[in-house]
Design an enzyme around this catalytic site. Structure first.
Site, short mmCIF file in Angstrom:
data_model
loop_
_atom_site.label_atom_id
_atom_site.label_comp_id
_atom_site.label_asym_id
_atom_site.label_seq_id
_atom_site.Cartn_x
_atom_site.Cartn_y
_atom_site.Cartn_z
CE LYS A 113 -29.07 -12.29 -1.80
NZ LYS A 113 -28.26 -11.39 -2.63
NE ARG A 162 -28.48 6.94 4.82
CZ ARG A 162 -29.68 6.47 4.56
NH1 ARG A 162 -30.51 7.17 3.80
NH2 ARG A 162 -30.06 5.32 5.04
#
Ligand code: ATR
Length: 282
Positions: free
Chosen positions: A75, A161
């Site tokens: 992409k 995270r």
């Protein structure tokens, strides 16, 4: 003399390129769209070797191909290859739809609008003035940020995270709406009307460290992944008492419908295609 084959209808060629590509549902989805809207198209899946993307697109265009869907891991390369890009593709930093028109390569990204359509039209959720939590700060999260912010939520919180990545991503979209980034520990004591999982955790069967109580009363949970079974995130949300827990199958079909619309100018019905696919993946 006229050759009888001159009368055969021309079929426009489309495809999805990725690596791996074997399990792609896109050919099935677009075949259903084409049948339903009576469009003469052929849509295939093409496996592309790493390093061979630009060449593969060139070959496809040279053979008369009209448009491509692009999936993992190409992409970003598709974004770079596009000679013109929509704003949503520009901001996403990724392109999942290529249109070949007037000898030009045009890039768009239909992932975010696909997600928003599934949330609004199929799931009948409200986004405006709501507290939304987007988990993850990678390509999948970036790809849906602009269309989500266009719905004017009260606030969109990106949690990751690695908190720094969430903060940087939020900063780069701060001109588009109320968006902030943080780590999971900063969520304690907060609750959200909608939680969207855009992390890669579901692929590994893992559950990101969401604190208890993070789902507001009546809140909804959405995993951008889908599969034959609920993901670890979906199971956690159900165990927390959430009544509206969804996977990303609707998003998959809606992003495909938007690509189909960009190519053909016709908007297919998605509900029956989602139903068919739901059976197919069982
Ligand atoms: P994608 O294109 O699918 O977004 P990516 O760009 O590699 O893939 O991003 C993966 C995202 O999933 C990241 O936000 C990652 O968190 P980190 O930036 O901290 O690595 C997140 N992710 C992956 N596995 C996870 C897990 N087990 N728990 C929580 N977050 C996870």
């Amino acid at each position: 003399m006229t050759d009888i084959f001159d009368f055969s209808p021309t079929v426009d060629e489309y495809a999805v390129m990725g690596n791996p590509i074997g399990h792609s549902k896109s050919p099935l989805i677009h075949a259903q769209f084409a049948r339903q809207t009576k469009q003469a198209i052929n849509y295939t899946a093409i496996h592309v070797d790493l390093g061979g993307f630009e060449q593969a697109v060139g070959n496809f265009v040279a053979s008369g191909g009209k448009g491509l869907n692009i999936t993992v891991p190409f992409k970003q390369e598709a974004w770079a290859l596009a000679e013109a890009r929509s704003e949503r593709a520009e901001r996403a930093g990724a392109v999942n739809t290529l249109i070949f028109k007037d000898k030009k390569i045009i890039g768009d990204n239909t992932d975010g609008v696909g997600l928003v359509r599934d949330l609004l039209d199929n799931k009948k959720l409200e986004l405006q003035d709501r507290q939304i939590l987007l988990m993850g700060a990678g390509g999948a999260a970036r790809g849906v940020l602009l269309p989500l912010l266009n719905q004017q939520p009260a606030r969109l919180t990106i949690v990751n995270r690695t908190a720094e990545k969430a903060k940087d991503l939020a900063d780069s979209f701060s001109d588009m709406g109320r968006v902030t980034g943080c780590g999971y520990d900063a969520l304690a004591g907060q609750s959200f009307d909608l939680i969207i999982n855009a992390t890669a955790a579901s692929l590994q069967g893992e559950m990101p460290p969401l604190p208890e109580g993070v789902i507001a009363s009546g809140g909804a949970c959405y995993d951008m992944m889908y599969g034959s079974e609920p993901t670890a995130f979906m199971r956690w949300c159900q165990a927390q008492g959430a009544e509206r827990v969804y996977d990303g199958l609707g998003m998959l079909v809606e992003q495909a419908a938007e690509s189909f619309y960009l190519w053909r100018g016709v908007r297919p019905q998605t509900n029956e295609v989602i139903e068919t696919l739901r059976h197919e993946i069982k």
